[in-house]
Write an enzyme that holds these catalytic residues in place. Structure first.
Site, PDB file in Angstrom:
ATOM      1  N   GLU A 254       2.040  32.230 -37.363  1.00 13.85           N
ATOM      2  CA  GLU A 254       1.834  31.046 -36.508  1.00 13.85           C
ATOM      3  C   GLU A 254       1.066  29.974 -37.274  1.00 13.85           C
ATOM      4  O   GLU A 254      -0.029  30.233 -37.787  1.00 13.85           O
ATOM      5  CB  GLU A 254       1.053  31.467 -35.245  1.00 13.85           C
ATOM      6  CG  GLU A 254       0.847  30.309 -34.278  1.00 13.85           C
ATOM      7  CD  GLU A 254       0.156  30.735 -32.969  1.00 13.85           C
ATOM      8  OE1 GLU A 254       0.308  31.894 -32.546  1.00 13.85           O
ATOM      9  OE2 GLU A 254      -0.533  29.884 -32.396  1.00 13.85           O
TER      10      GLU A 254
ATOM     11  N   LYS B 182      -5.920  35.852 -26.430  1.00  8.61           N
ATOM     12  CA  LYS B 182      -4.794  35.795 -27.369  1.00  8.61           C
ATOM     13  C   LYS B 182      -5.216  34.981 -28.596  1.00  8.61           C
ATOM     14  O   LYS B 182      -4.910  35.330 -29.740  1.00  8.61           O
ATOM     15  CB  LYS B 182      -3.577  35.165 -26.670  1.00  8.61           C
ATOM     16  CG  LYS B 182      -2.293  35.191 -27.483  1.00  8.61           C
ATOM     17  CD  LYS B 182      -2.106  33.996 -28.392  1.00  8.61           C
ATOM     18  CE  LYS B 182      -0.778  34.051 -29.111  1.00  8.61           C
ATOM     19  NZ  LYS B 182      -0.646  32.999 -30.124  1.00  8.61           N
TER      20      LYS B 182
ATOM     21  N   ASP C  82      -3.987  48.975 -37.896  1.00 10.55           N
ATOM     22  CA  ASP C  82      -3.010  49.047 -36.808  1.00 10.55           C
ATOM     23  C   ASP C  82      -3.359  48.027 -35.725  1.00 10.55           C
ATOM     24  O   ASP C  82      -4.237  48.257 -34.898  1.00 10.55           O
ATOM     25  CB  ASP C  82      -3.040  50.489 -36.264  1.00 10.55           C
ATOM     26  CG  ASP C  82      -2.068  50.722 -35.129  1.00 10.55           C
ATOM     27  OD1 ASP C  82      -1.561  49.739 -34.558  1.00 10.55           O
ATOM     28  OD2 ASP C  82      -1.825  51.897 -34.814  1.00 10.55           O
TER      29      ASP C  82
ATOM     30  N   HIS D  23      -1.620  20.963 -34.007  1.00  6.26           N
ATOM     31  CA  HIS D  23      -0.318  21.632 -34.064  1.00  6.26           C
ATOM     32  C   HIS D  23       0.759  20.669 -34.538  1.00  6.26           C
ATOM     33  O   HIS D  23       1.650  21.044 -35.291  1.00  6.26           O
ATOM     34  CB  HIS D  23       0.056  22.171 -32.686  1.00  6.26           C
ATOM     35  CG  HIS D  23      -0.587  23.494 -32.417  1.00  6.26           C
ATOM     36  ND1 HIS D  23      -0.102  24.407 -31.529  1.00  6.26           N
ATOM     37  CD2 HIS D  23      -1.689  24.052 -32.952  1.00  6.26           C
ATOM     38  CE1 HIS D  23      -0.874  25.469 -31.519  1.00  6.26           C
ATOM     39  NE2 HIS D  23      -1.848  25.271 -32.373  1.00  6.26           N
TER      40      HIS D  23
HETATM   41  C1  MEV Z   1      -2.445  29.588 -29.413  1.00  8.33           C
HETATM   42  O1  MEV Z   1      -1.827  30.545 -30.245  1.00  8.33           O
HETATM   43  C2  MEV Z   1      -3.836  30.043 -29.034  1.00  8.33           C
HETATM   44  C3  MEV Z   1      -4.552  29.172 -28.019  1.00  8.33           C
HETATM   45  O2  MEV Z   1      -3.729  28.984 -26.870  1.00  8.33           O
HETATM   46  C4  MEV Z   1      -5.838  29.862 -27.657  1.00  8.33           C
HETATM   47  C5  MEV Z   1      -6.591  29.237 -26.513  1.00  8.33           C
HETATM   48  O3  MEV Z   1      -5.976  28.598 -25.633  1.00  8.33           O
HETATM   49  O4  MEV Z   1      -7.817  29.455 -26.460  1.00  8.33           O
HETATM   50  C6  MEV Z   1      -4.826  27.772 -28.581  1.00  8.33           C
END
Ligand code: MEV
Length: 443
Positions: free
Chosen positions: A90, A283, A299, A395
């Site tokens: 990513e 995430k 892992d 991004h």
């Molecule tokens: C994107 O891969 C991760 C984010 O969505 C994490 C977040 O919102 O804190 C930018």
């Protein structure tokens, strides 16, 4: 049209030669088998010896799947500076981790505390005899189970680890006859999965033997399964950063430090309150964690399963926390992390080995600290963007870079495109048109 019938069962696939596997796949599922074969084979390692090592990690391999291997320098963790290897597909993740690392490098860096390194495993069984017999004899059963494992655990004991304890847990209020032996282990610098599972299978055999002996009944118990638990809440690390609010400096959009600190803390509290936000928030933490876990041959499924289970105690919530107290901004991550630096892929995978060398061959505790610090940095960078400019700005820069690469823009054209799209929306068509115009003007 693909030449072969893909609904037909294929037998003996695993013993086919690699080239024949690709041929079968290409002819069965693709309309241009030659091109597919050429492409997949172009990713074979130039050294047969190295390719053999890679093939050894899995089954039915036909090629290799390349992923970017990047570096996040300037990580100051417990006073030591690291350049951290990251494997991730990513865009923006490595850039964000590096930027947060550099930010905290001049503000004291990351500090970590290892809570414990205890790993767990379970023998699940049904006990059909009088349960009093089981509870009365458990102490002696436990001693026998540990004794029967002495050969298996000798090496681990010599390294300072081994079997720590065995606990009997009565689940009969939830499921008739269901008991569990929950065993704890210290596996030193290894992940210890093989060691733990071997011990557990031996425990199961011994348990059956002693269970039937003490009851005089061959049907007194039935072992259902013996397997490690990926939930290791005590194998945990806390990584933190802190500084005076004023030292945070100013942020994009001329946001001053106090406003930033408050907005940042509010964002963390929102992730603590709301599972929908917590999932995205966590995430983001695992964007960084998984990348280092992969790069060091650990892992990532185990690490994520554990972290999300921990985050779900009570109600699913944020793994990171923030407070502002007496003018100090403090931000920390409290996360379980069962990793190893010896055994498994860590020494077999050529790049994982290099990653660990790059980190100066840390032990498991040091690697836990590094990974947690990267997770915290990743989270800091994401939330910093979210509460200031929003994440699309960063991004979109990466997106623009990818489009420019795809359209084979020259360095000069890229420079012009970056300045042109500074305040404009990036889309594939817009960039193509921009390049066409620039190229036409040149002609
Ligand atoms: C994107 O891969 C991760 C984010 O969505 C994490 C977040 O919102 O804190 C930018």
């Amino acid at each position: 049209m693909a030449e072969k019938d893909k609904t037909k069962t294929i037998s003996g696939f695993s013993s086919m030669r690699k080239r024949d596997k690709i041929k079968w796949m290409a002819k069965t599922f693709f309309t241009d088998p030659e091109a597919v074969m050429r492409e997949l084979m172009s990713y074979w390692h130039s050294s047969d010896e190295q390719q053999k090592i890679l093939d050894g990690f899995s089954e039915n391999t036909v090629s290799n799947f390349p992923m970017p291997f990047g570096l996040a320098p300037n990580f100051l963790i417990n006073g030591k500076t690291y350049c951290v290897p990251m494997v991730i597909e990513e865009s923006s993740v490595v850039a964000a981790a590096s930027s947060a690392a550099k930010f905290w490098m001049t503000r004291g860096g990351f500090k970590t505390e290892i809570i414990d390194t205890k790993k767990l495993g379970q023998v699940h069984f049904l006990w059909f005899a009088d349960k009093q017999i089981l509870t009365d004899h458990f102490q002696s059963i436990k001693e026998k189970l540990i004794e029967d494992c002495s050969d298996i655990s000798a090496n681990m004991n010599n390294r300072g680890g081994g079997i720590l304890d065995l606990e009997l847990i009565d689940f009969t209020d939830k499921k008739e006859n269901y008991f569990q032996i929950r065993a704890s282990f210290e596996t030193c610098d290894s992940m210890g999965a093989n060691f733990i599972n071997t011990c557990l299978e031996q425990f199961a055999k011994s348990l059956y033997e002693y269970g039937t002996n003490i009851t005089g009944d061959a049907n007194a118990l039935e072992v259902n399964m013996s397997i490690l638990s990926n939930y290791t809440p005590e194998c945990r690390v806390i990584a933190s950063v802190e500084c005076n609010i004023e030292d945070l400096g100013n942020f994009k959009g001329s946001m001053e430090a106090h406003t930033f600190a408050r907005r940042f803390r509010d964002a963390i509290e929102i992730a603590e309150i709301d599972p929908y936000r917590a999932a995205t928030h966590n995430k983001g933490i695992y964007n960084g964690i998984d990348a280092v876990v992969l790069a060091t041959g650990n892992d990532f499924r185990a690490i994520e399963a554990c972290g999300h289970t921990y985050a779900a105690e009570g109600q699913y919530s944020s793994l990171s926390h923030c407070k502002i107290e007496k003018g100090i901004f403090k931000f920390w991550l409290d996360i379980p992390m069962a990793v190893g630096t010896v055994g498994g892929l860590t020494s077999l995978h050529p790049i994982a080995k290099r990653s660990l060398e790059l980190l100066e061959n840390p032990g498991a505790k040091e690697l836990m600290s590094i990974i947690a610090a990267v997770g915290l940095a990743q989270n800091f960078a994401a939330v910093r963007s979210l509460v200031t400019t929003g994440i699309q700005e960063g991004h979109m820069k990466m997106h623009l870079k990818n489009i420019l690469n795809h359209l084979q823009a020259t360095d000069t054209e890229s420079e012009q495109a970056f300045s042109h799209f500074n305040d404009k929306i990036v889309s594939f068509n817009a960039v193509r048109e921009f390049l066409q115009k620039t190229r036409d003007v040149k002609v």
